[in-house]
Design a protein around this motif. Structure first.
Motif, PDB file in Angstrom:
ATOM      1  N   UNK A  65      -4.663  -3.520  11.198  1.00 25.55           N
ATOM      2  CA  UNK A  65      -5.178  -3.696  12.443  1.00 25.55           C
ATOM      3  C   UNK A  65      -5.989  -5.297  12.530  1.00 25.55           C
ATOM      4  N   UNK A  66      -6.706  -5.523  11.469  1.00 27.06           N
ATOM      5  CA  UNK A  66      -7.570  -6.787  11.435  1.00 27.06           C
ATOM      6  C   UNK A  66      -6.311  -7.871  11.325  1.00 27.06           C
ATOM      7  N   UNK A  67      -5.440  -7.729  10.491  1.00 24.54           N
ATOM      8  CA  UNK A  67      -4.315  -8.730  10.502  1.00 24.54           C
ATOM      9  C   UNK A  67      -3.839  -8.806  11.941  1.00 24.54           C
ATOM     10  N   UNK A  68      -3.579  -8.030  12.636  1.00 20.80           N
ATOM     11  CA  UNK A  68      -3.167  -8.175  14.006  1.00 20.80           C
ATOM     12  C   UNK A  68      -3.890  -8.802  14.749  1.00 20.80           C
ATOM     13  N   UNK A  69      -5.293  -8.567  14.786  1.00 21.11           N
ATOM     14  CA  UNK A  69      -6.282  -9.304  15.540  1.00 21.11           C
ATOM     15  C   UNK A  69      -6.359 -10.835  15.129  1.00 21.11           C
ATOM     16  N   UNK A  70      -6.364 -11.161  13.610  1.00 20.93           N
ATOM     17  CA  UNK A  70      -6.303 -12.325  13.154  1.00 20.93           C
ATOM     18  C   UNK A  70      -5.211 -13.296  13.835  1.00 20.93           C
ATOM     19  N   UNK A  71      -3.756 -12.713  13.846  1.00 17.21           N
ATOM     20  CA  UNK A  71      -2.851 -13.049  14.261  1.00 17.21           C
ATOM     21  C   UNK A  71      -2.741 -13.694  15.863  1.00 17.21           C
ATOM     22  N   UNK A  72      -3.624 -13.086  16.639  1.00 17.25           N
ATOM     23  CA  UNK A  72      -3.682 -13.353  17.886  1.00 17.25           C
ATOM     24  C   UNK A  72      -4.793 -14.704  18.052  1.00 17.25           C
ATOM     25  N   UNK A  73      -5.416 -15.030  16.984  1.00 13.63           N
ATOM     26  CA  UNK A  73      -6.204 -16.164  17.195  1.00 13.63           C
ATOM     27  C   UNK A  73      -5.127 -17.699  16.943  1.00 13.63           C
ATOM     28  N   UNK A  74      -5.242 -18.423  17.721  1.00 13.11           N
ATOM     29  CA  UNK A  74      -4.840 -19.770  17.733  1.00 13.11           C
ATOM     30  C   UNK A  74      -4.398 -20.387  16.398  1.00 13.11           C
ATOM     31  N   UNK A 219      -5.992  -2.311  -5.672  1.00  9.51           N
ATOM     32  CA  UNK A 219      -6.442  -0.908  -5.853  1.00  9.51           C
ATOM     33  C   UNK A 219      -5.586  -0.117  -4.808  1.00  9.51           C
ATOM     34  N   UNK A 220      -5.240  -0.532  -3.679  1.00 14.27           N
ATOM     35  CA  UNK A 220      -4.712   0.322  -2.705  1.00 14.27           C
ATOM     36  C   UNK A 220      -3.115   0.678  -3.208  1.00 14.27           C
ATOM     37  N   UNK A 221      -2.691  -0.432  -3.665  1.00 17.38           N
ATOM     38  CA  UNK A 221      -1.290  -0.277  -4.326  1.00 17.38           C
ATOM     39  C   UNK A 221      -0.990   0.822  -5.519  1.00 17.38           C
ATOM     40  N   UNK A 222      -2.085   0.701  -6.307  1.00 18.32           N
ATOM     41  CA  UNK A 222      -2.069   1.686  -7.476  1.00 18.32           C
ATOM     42  C   UNK A 222      -2.544   3.049  -7.236  1.00 18.32           C
ATOM     43  N   UNK A 223      -3.182   3.255  -5.894  1.00 19.25           N
ATOM     44  CA  UNK A 223      -3.490   4.429  -5.623  1.00 19.25           C
ATOM     45  C   UNK A 223      -2.757   5.129  -4.357  1.00 19.25           C
ATOM     46  N   UNK A 224      -1.585   4.002  -4.196  1.00 19.36           N
ATOM     47  CA  UNK A 224      -0.595   4.773  -3.002  1.00 19.36           C
ATOM     48  C   UNK A 224      -1.572   4.635  -1.739  1.00 19.36           C
ATOM     49  N   UNK A 225      -2.300   3.750  -1.443  1.00 18.30           N
ATOM     50  CA  UNK A 225      -2.842   3.596   0.139  1.00 18.30           C
ATOM     51  C   UNK A 225      -3.173   2.556   0.373  1.00 18.30           C
ATOM     52  N   UNK A 226      -3.694   2.189   1.512  1.00 19.86           N
ATOM     53  CA  UNK A 226      -4.344   1.028   2.118  1.00 19.86           C
ATOM     54  C   UNK A 226      -5.312   1.278   3.042  1.00 19.86           C
ATOM     55  N   UNK A 227      -6.428   0.534   2.727  1.00 28.50           N
ATOM     56  CA  UNK A 227      -7.820   0.796   3.372  1.00 28.50           C
ATOM     57  C   UNK A 227      -7.574   0.627   5.018  1.00 28.50           C
TER      58      UNK A 227
END
Length: 227
Positions: A65-74, A219-227
């Motif tokens: 979600x943060x990546x989507x927000x950042x992507x909207x910045x010019x 850590x997200x990859x090795x534990x099978x998840x993403x924050x």
């Protein structure tokens, strides 16, 4: 001060070479101040943007979600740019068939390094010019001073009886060149030192975030998840 000894009059009566030196120093001073103001705004904006991004990053929301927000910045800059490019490199590597954890982690680190180098280059832009102006301007002014004093002594040698009134204008115009060299150099040197210190702090902040962000993704990859 009489009209003949005013700064404008002395500059107008100076020899052609001294006038060229003064013009060069004036242009150098204008360029220096333009760079100082632009670089000050750039560093301030980068710092403020990084502060705002860190508040959002550590608020506990999802990275996607943060990546989507950042992507909207010019044009994201600072930590936001590092996050955007690092996360995109992570996504591309993760979506690659047969990619294992090490491949994804290495690709993420490469993306962060490239983005970090790009942001560091943006921060450093203009510093070389400030350093050049700060180091060269006094010598250019000194050259104009030496030339003006030399002409004054030549003029003394061509008359039987020299007076202070005859020598003073030549010496004064020579000293104006020195003053202009210092006027161009001193602000450039001070600004260069201040900006170098602040840029070093920002660069260390970028490097620390890149390491922390890469660790979070790993850590997200090795534990099978993403924050």
């Amino acid at each position: 001060m009489s009209d003949n000894m005013s700064i404008a009059s002395l500059v107008g009566q100076a020899s052609l070479l001294v006038q060229i030196v003064m013009a060069i120093l004036l242009i150098a001073s204008v360029i220096s101040w333009a760079l100082i103001l632009a670089k000050r705004n750039h560093i301030r904006n980068s710092t403020q943007a990084s502060d705002r991004f860190e508040d959002r990053f550590w608020s506990g929301g999802k990275l996607s979600e943060l990546h989507e927000q950042i992507g909207r910045d010019k044009q994201p800059q600072g930590l936001a740019a590092l996050f955007q490019h690092g996360y995109e490199a992570f996504q591309r590597a993760r979506d690659t068939p047969d990619a294992d954890v090490e491949d994804v982690v290495n690709a993420t680190h490469r993306g962060l390094r490239v983005s970090h180098a790009r942001e560091s280059e943006r921060l450093d832009s203009g510093l070389a010019m400030l350093a050049t102006i700060g180091s060269v301007s006094p010598y250019i002014g000194l050259f104009g001073t030496v030339w003006g004093i030399m002409n004054a002594f030549i003029a003394i040698g061509q008359v039987k009886q020299a007076t202070v009134a005859m020598v003073a204008p030549g010496i004064a115009e020579a000293l104006i060149a020195t003053a202009m060299g210092l006027f161009a150099a001193i602000p450039a040197v001070i600004a260069y030192n201040l900006f170098t210190s602040r840029i070093g702090q920002l660069d260390a902040r970028y490097r620390t975030f890149a390491d922390e962000f890469a660790g979070i993704l790993e850590r997200g990859l090795r534990h099978g998840g993403e924050r």
